[in-house]
Design a protein around this motif. Structure first.
Motif, mmCIF file in Angstrom:
data_model
loop_
_atom_site.group_PDB
_atom_site.id
_atom_site.type_symbol
_atom_site.label_atom_id
_atom_site.label_comp_id
_atom_site.label_asym_id
_atom_site.label_seq_id
_atom_site.Cartn_x
_atom_site.Cartn_y
_atom_site.Cartn_z
ATOM 1 N N SER A 1 0.847 -1.172 0.000
ATOM 2 C CA SER A 1 0.000 0.000 0.000
ATOM 3 C C SER A 1 0.891 1.232 0.000
ATOM 4 O O SER A 1 2.000 1.198 0.540
ATOM 5 N N GLY A 2 0.418 2.318 -0.568
ATOM 6 C CA GLY A 2 1.250 3.510 -0.546
ATOM 7 C C GLY A 2 0.507 4.741 -0.994
ATOM 8 O O GLY A 2 -0.590 4.662 -1.551
ATOM 9 N N ALA A 3 1.108 5.892 -0.705
ATOM 10 C CA ALA A 3 0.548 7.165 -1.130
ATOM 11 C C ALA A 3 1.678 8.026 -1.658
ATOM 12 O O ALA A 3 2.797 7.967 -1.148
ATOM 13 N N SER A 4 1.386 8.798 -2.690
ATOM 14 C CA SER A 4 2.425 9.697 -3.184
ATOM 15 C C SER A 4 1.794 10.916 -3.825
ATOM 16 O O SER A 4 0.637 10.893 -4.242
ATOM 17 N N GLU A 5 2.574 11.980 -3.839
ATOM 18 C CA GLU A 5 2.133 13.184 -4.517
ATOM 19 C C GLU A 5 3.298 13.619 -5.377
ATOM 20 O O GLU A 5 4.416 13.765 -4.877
ATOM 21 N N SER A 6 3.066 13.756 -6.655
ATOM 22 C CA SER A 6 4.179 14.194 -7.484
ATOM 23 C C SER A 6 3.681 15.117 -8.579
ATOM 24 O O SER A 6 2.580 14.947 -9.096
ATOM 25 N N ALA B 1 4.924 6.005 1.896
ATOM 26 C CA ALA B 1 4.542 7.316 1.353
ATOM 27 C C ALA B 1 5.784 7.959 0.759
ATOM 28 O O ALA B 1 6.912 7.621 1.127
ATOM 29 N N ALA B 2 5.554 8.890 -0.189
ATOM 30 C CA ALA B 2 6.677 9.441 -0.942
ATOM 31 C C ALA B 2 6.413 10.877 -1.352
ATOM 32 O O ALA B 2 5.261 11.294 -1.487
ATOM 33 N N TRP C 1 11.246 6.527 -6.881
ATOM 34 C CA TRP C 1 11.196 6.847 -5.457
ATOM 35 C C TRP C 1 9.762 6.849 -4.964
ATOM 36 O O TRP C 1 9.498 6.628 -3.789
ATOM 37 N N SER C 2 8.802 7.088 -5.866
ATOM 38 C CA SER C 2 7.400 7.171 -5.443
ATOM 39 C C SER C 2 6.678 5.828 -5.534
ATOM 40 O O SER C 2 5.488 5.760 -5.280
#
Lengths: 445, 512
Positions: A44-49, B91-92, B378-379
């Motif tokens: 599971s994960g979250a990211s903002e790019s 999280a990234a 990385w994300s």
């Protein structure tokens, strides 16, 4: 990123340009996802790019530079560096004989594709939605694996000629594969929407579980051509490899399924079944999509095929200018009109044929025919005398969507669906085709 | 290998090393990572790691006598992975601000906590000795330092060579370069710096017979590699472009294949992809146990077959190798901090091992981490990805000529064409770029519209000869997809020519 933030940011970036023509694109993606398998959560994960892409033209010499940025707080120095890099690369590039001057300010259709609750769904809500699906799967004694993702994307395009385009959107996506404990049955279901509130994970799990249980004990059926009903998911899976064929240029150049002999194309010809109408419409309420295409040219409702006639292929701005057409249409989404018949009625109309629910690993084999190969997956059923009799082993096919669209006899109600190997929103009905060609059997379950 | 002392306390040299030269954001990676690890520990994480990575991509695309696009992309950011209550959280962000770092760690921990309610078995990582090391992939000339004019010049030279051939009407060509600067820090004490360069060159020529409305293409047989600019200068692209153009024209008039069973001679430029799909993917342990069931699929190589299933003939020795020079999936360490390894998946035709990560060791008795953890950015979330998987010719003395001499009615296939395989990796279909008919041990004429279709174990058991190491070469891809959200992996597959008896061949060109 608000409209004003986007305007100010792009204005600032363009102000750093020393060339006459420059364009800036910003794509901000905020996403969170949760995978599960064997009836338990996995990764599971979250990211903002945010990716900022600057394209600079020195005369007709063009190049792009892009970088991941922390927005909105990106340092001016980083933005300046990016503009300078694009300009430097442009200076080193050769002249582009296909250069078309930048578009000025444009008017766009209003599209509402953003849902705040979807953009901001908390981790606990996502976990619970998945937990509900797992609990249901356990109650049906099937093993579930799947994926939940909620995302918010903001696309911005601006240029030095005064164009500014802004499109925020959200998507909630849930899919689940249920497998029976004896490993002889597998079923799949997926749901996608602008709004997380429309995603019912338990219902999705129920459809997948039912298909898994019903697909147990598949029998072998000889490969060959069969009348078939394609559920919307199966039809959708054929579309990503079809997309390149929508280009006018390759048809004009004689290297597309829509090319004709002596350098002509099949535009204007009736090549699909009379009931086949396919179009794009950025403002469609169920599959809203970007109101702009290439270089910020406005996207609008437009038919690719109407009443079986091939009506338009997509021209780039350069190709449109060269061939005297209008740029586009941009197929930002694809919608196929349906007759609204219930799936059960379509099944009831089949004397002897197959129900196909999902396809897998579709790749182009012969672009001259639009021929692709691929396999059925997660539930393939034999129909006789209007009723599903039993499941059958999976097949490999070598088939063409162009040919299939000529074989459509009836259709149901369109549903929003995403291709297994695609991302753009599609709205497609289940369709009944006269024949679908299978070449071999696969032992895979 | 550096010791921890050299790495952390070795004065200015070591300090400089934890800063990434030329990076868009000036940070001390060691210090930043330690802050992240401290925050994670304070929030109750039992394990944490931080990847601070920069990715650079440059691509140049041309068609005929013009450049279509020159694109350069840089992405620098970090991802924090935590284990809490036996559950992963991740999280990234590209924002190195201290406040954002705290938010990122909090978000990763929150995700782990929220998901732990639905966890069946707490995750246990196999023990791993911490490492302090730097590793660099093998290259001579950093392609990012080569002037654009030189790159564009070579691409246009390739196109010109193709267009000189009568009947060749379109050509497109492309170079892509990838640079990865990775820094890994774990709560167990590993600190790893890796610098990887990859290079790809490709082209496609199309010949059109406008009168008949026919067209045929021939793509380059070149493979992407973990090397620098020197590769593109060494590979004979210009000569190949001319040959490809001639072959595209020849294909327009080539004999359509008669469907049936043929002996196949598969050149490494074709066979590599068959290895990838029918051996690389089914030997992934996560697939075999159902972790990829929703998208990439499962595997017919289930654990009950381990050590006893006859996957192929005695010629089939499939080696997984993350240490092989210039192969795309080669690394010093994986994204779990495990050193690169080499091991057999198939030995003399028998299925003997899987690809694994630290987490997967607890899934099946007898496993150890084979260092296959990878995230493409990385994300992105770390999970199991394919190492280089190759058909090892061992000490075969056979030559390509000897393989050919013993074929009465067969087809020689070169290059990568259409490819497709089912979700358990049984039924596959592959095309190619160039097909030659073989009659009585001799290459005779060109064929077209060829695709071979088989069931994986039947196919590999039909192999009765693999050429020796002299003809061994690497094929590969930059874009092997797996996972949800989808991630890409770069991976190579080496082999020499193989001979396969009585394989089903289709004619894909027959119009309905």
């Amino acid at each position: 990123m608000t409209y004003d933030d986007a305007r100010n940011l792009t204005k600032k970036i363009l102000s750093f340009a020393t060339v006459k023509e420059a364009q800036v694109q910003v794509e901000l993606v905020r996403q969170a996802s949760l995978r599960f398998a064997r009836n338990a959560v996995s990764t599971s994960g979250a990211s903002e790019s945010a990716t900022v892409t600057v394209t600079a033209w020195k005369g007709t010499r063009k190049a792009s530079a892009s970088a991941a940025m922390a927005l909105p707080g990106a340092e001016d120095s980083a933005l300046r560096r990016l503009v300078a890099e694009a300009e430097e690369l442009a200076g080193l590039s050769p002249e582009d004989p296909e250069h078309v001057p930048l578009l000025g300010e444009q008017k766009y259709l209003e599209v509402n594709a953003y849902d705040r609750a979807t953009a901001e769904m908390p981790a606990a809500a996502r976990a619970k939605a998945v937990g509900d699906a797992i609990a249901y799967s356990k109650s049906r004694k099937v093993t579930a694996a799947g994926f939940y993702q909620n995302s918010a994307t903001t696309q911005v395009l601006a240029n030095s000629a005064g164009l500014f385009a802004y499109f925020p959107s959200t998507e909630a996506y849930f899919s689940l594969t249920a497998r029976t404990s004896d490993a002889t049955g597998s079923g799949y279901s997926a749901v996608t929407s602008v709004r997380v509130a429309s995603v019912d994970t338990r219902e999705t799990a129920a459809i997948a579980a039912r298909k898994a249980v019903e697909s147990r004990g598949a029998r072998e059926l000889a490969p060959g051509a069969y009348p078939a009903i394609l559920e919307p998911q199966a039809l959708a899976d054929l579309f990503p490899s079809f997309r390149p064929a929508l280009a006018a240029r390759s048809a004009d150049e004689g290297r597309s399924v829509f090319s004709a002999a002596e350098g002509k194309t099949q535009l204007g010809q009736k090549i699909f079944a009379p009931g086949v109408s396919l179009y794009t419409d950025p403002q469609h309420a169920v599959v809203p999509a970007s109101p702009f295409g290439e270089d910020g040219y406005p996207a609008a409702k437009s038919y690719f095929a109407r009443g079986g006639v091939l009506e338009s292929l997509s021209s780039s701005r350069f190709w449109a200018q060269k061939t005297g057409r209008r740029p586009g249409p941009y197929f930002v989404n694809l919608i196929m009109e349906g007759e609204g018949k219930p799936l059960a009625d379509l099944i009831a109309s089949v004397e002897r044929g197959l129900l196909l629910t999902r396809f897998w690993y579709i790749r182009s084999v012969d672009p001259r025919q639009g021929l692709v190969t691929g396999l059925t997956r997660d539930g393939t059923f034999y129909i006789e005398k209007g009723q599903i009799q039993h499941s059958v082993k999976n097949f490999r096919f070598n088939e063409s969507l162009v040919r299939l669209l000529g074989e459509v006899e009836a259709s149901g109600a369109p549903q929003r669906v995403t291709a297994t190997e695609g991302s753009s929103p599609l709205l497609l009905p289940p369709v009944k085709v006269r024949s679908f060609r299978f070449t071999s059997i696969s032992d895979a379950v | 290998m550096l010791t921890r002392r050299d790495f952390l306390a070795g004065g200015t040299a070591a300090l400089a090393a934890s800063r990434l030269e030329g990076a868009e954001v000036e940070i001390d990676r060691e210090k930043f990572a330690q802050q992240a690890l401290d925050l994670a520990a304070k929030a109750g994480a039992t394990y944490a790691d931080v990847r601070i990575n920069r990715y650079r991509n440059q691509s140049l695309a041309t068609r005929e006598r013009q450049v279509r696009a020159i694109d350069s992309d840089t992405s620098y950011g970090y991802g924090v992975r935590v284990l809490k209550k036996g559950t992963w959280g991740f999280a990234a962000s590209p924002d190195f601000n201290a406040k954002t770092l705290a938010d990122v760690v909090r978000q990763a921990v929150e995700i782990a906590e929220a998901n732990s309610v639905y966890q069946e078995r707490p995750i246990r990582l196999a023990p791993q000795k911490p490492h302090l090391d730097r590793w660099r992939s093998g290259y001579q000339t950093d392609p990012f330092g080569v002037p654009l004019e030189k790159k564009v010049g070579l691409l246009l030279e390739i196109n010109a060579a193709a267009l000189r051939v009568k009947g060749a009407r379109f050509v497109s060509s492309r170079f892509s370069f990838v640079g990865e600067d990775k820094f890994f820090a774990s709560s167990e004490g590993s600190r790893l710096e890796q610098n990887i360069i990859r290079t790809e060159g490709d082209f496609s020529v199309t010949a059109v017979d406008a009168a008949r409305g026919e067209f045929q293409s021939r793509n380059s047989l070149a493979a992407p590699v973990q090397r620098g600019w020197e590769y593109l200068e060494e590979y004979p692209f210009v000569a190949e472009a001319e040959q490809a153009a001639e072959e595209a024209v020849q294909k327009l008039a080539a004999k359509p294949v008669e469907p049936g069973r043929y002996d196949l001679l598969l050149h490494p430029t074709n066979l590599f992809l068959t290895i990838h799909e029918s051996c690389g993917h089914p030997t992934e342990l996560d697939r075999a146990l159902g972790y990829e069931a929703n998208y990439a699929g499962t595997s017919f190589l289930t654990p009950d077959k381990l050590g006893k299933f006859r996957y192929g003939s005695k010629w089939i020795n499939m080696v997984a190798d993350r240490t092989q020079p210039h192969a795309l999936a080669t690394v010093g360490y994986d994204d779990d901090g495990v050193p690169a390894q080499r091991w057999y998946l198939i030995r003399e035709g028998i299925f003997v091992d899987y690809q694994t990560t630290r987490e997967q060791v607890a899934w099946l008795p007898g496993m150890r981490s084979r260092g296959c953890a990878h995230a493409d950015n990385w994300s992105s979330v770390v999970f199991q990805r394919m190492p280089n998987v190759s058909l090892d010719p061992l000490d075969s003395k056979l030559t390509e000529e000897e393989l050919l001499a013993d074929v009465k009615d067969g087809i020689l296939i070169l290059g990568r064409g259409s490819y497709s395989i089912d979700q358990q990796r049984y039924n596959f279909q592959f095309g190619g770029q160039v097909f030659w008919e073989i009659k009585n041990g001799k290459k005779t004429q060109m064929l077209r519209d060829v695709a071979y279709q088989a069931r994986t174990p039947d196919f590999w058991n039909a192999c009765d000869g693999v050429a020796g190491r002299a003809g061994y070469q690497l094929g590969g891809t930059f874009r092997d997809g797996k996972g949800e959200p989808g991630q890409l992996n770069s991976v190579s597959h080496g082999c020499s020519m193989g001979r396969f008896r009585q394989i089903n061949v289709l004619n894909t060109g027959r119009r309905a």
